[in-house]
Design a protein around this motif. Sequence first.
Motif, PDB file in Angstrom:
ATOM      1  N   VAL A  96      -2.474   7.607  -3.464  1.00 22.98           N
ATOM      2  CA  VAL A  96      -2.883   6.808  -2.248  1.00 22.98           C
ATOM      3  C   VAL A  96      -3.105   6.100  -1.923  1.00 22.98           C
ATOM      4  N   ASP A  97      -3.195   5.348  -0.725  1.00 24.90           N
ATOM      5  CA  ASP A  97      -3.311   4.391  -0.776  1.00 24.90           C
ATOM      6  C   ASP A  97      -3.586   4.526   1.392  1.00 24.90           C
ATOM      7  N   TYR A 136       0.812  -1.279   0.011  1.00 24.87           N
ATOM      8  CA  TYR A 136       0.159  -0.078  -0.097  1.00 24.87           C
ATOM      9  C   TYR A 136       1.252   1.203  -0.120  1.00 24.87           C
ATOM     10  N   ARG A 137       0.288   2.481  -0.510  1.00 30.86           N
ATOM     11  CA  ARG A 137       1.516   3.503  -1.087  1.00 30.86           C
ATOM     12  C   ARG A 137       0.490   4.832  -0.199  1.00 30.86           C
ATOM     13  N   GLN A 160       6.793   1.644   0.602  1.00 32.62           N
ATOM     14  CA  GLN A 160       5.969   2.481  -0.165  1.00 32.62           C
ATOM     15  C   GLN A 160       5.551   4.072   0.530  1.00 32.62           C
ATOM     16  N   VAL A 201       5.042   7.371  -0.399  1.00 27.69           N
ATOM     17  CA  VAL A 201       5.457   7.746  -1.809  1.00 27.69           C
ATOM     18  C   VAL A 201       5.532   9.858  -1.876  1.00 27.69           C
TER      19      VAL A 201
END
Length: 271
Positions: A179-180, A126-127, A153, A155
């Motif tokens: 984005v998560d 997941y970001r 990650q 980001v």
Amino acid sequence: MSPPLYDYQLKRRGSILGLPLDGLNIHEIIDILDMSLQKRRAVALSGDGAISENELSHIVTLNPEIAWAAYNDPLLFRAVCSAELVIPDGIGVYLAAKLRGEQIPQRVTGFDLMQRLLELAAIKGYRVFLLGASPGVAEEAATAALQRLPSLQIVGTADGYFREIDEPDLLERIASLDVDMLFCALGAPRPAEPWIYRNRENLPVGLAMGVGGSFNVMAGRIRRAPRWMQRAGLEWLFRVILEPRRLLRIAVFPRFVLTALTYKENDQTEY
Ligand code: UDP
């Protein structure tokens, strides 16, 4: 929110001062959020909808200060009531809810939940975006998190002292990064809860959560209370010792407890 997933949570939704409070343990919270993030990604990949389809889960970690402020402020009240998950973070919220007979299995602190979510993100890819704190702190927090979880990650990062005029650019930047998980270490005069609520239509992220001073702790700029104090529910005392001006903020505690314990559902202010 997809109904089957959230049936699980809604069954156990209690309340404190007219605000929702979810009686879930940390494993259940992580499961619910993981399922919701997976579903959101699957929808995007299937081509049925863009990943920007708004499926935001707003997580509020409720402490007496936020609860009392929400009780007295219509915007914050609506922000907490519309959150998908409201977790008892402060020991005061946990105890008051228990004394009122709510089914609350445990207290889950915002800091611990954030760390567990970062672990999940590292495993599942997941970001993550870190927004908030003084310039440089989110980057330091990201570096510390990457040392612990090398596959994470992260980001993007941004500090929490952006001007209102720069807000649209910031929202666009976050939106462009798939984005998560968005963690918001924002504070007065722009606390995270109303900020997320106000901007949720422009936040195509999987989950957004206010995390107070957590980036400072991750960055090693502030010490967290020793384990025994955390376990005894005395983290607030440790923070007052480090920053005595916090005493003013926690002074609402007795009024919060008294009002929460004598609160009747039909006292509820309709905002
Ligand atoms: N903060 C921010 N922008 C602001 C005001 C505060 O990013 O305009 C940050 C501040 O630097 C700190 C966090 O928000 O990192 C709030 O932490 P605080 O300890 O007040 O929150 P708590 O943990 O008590 O909820």
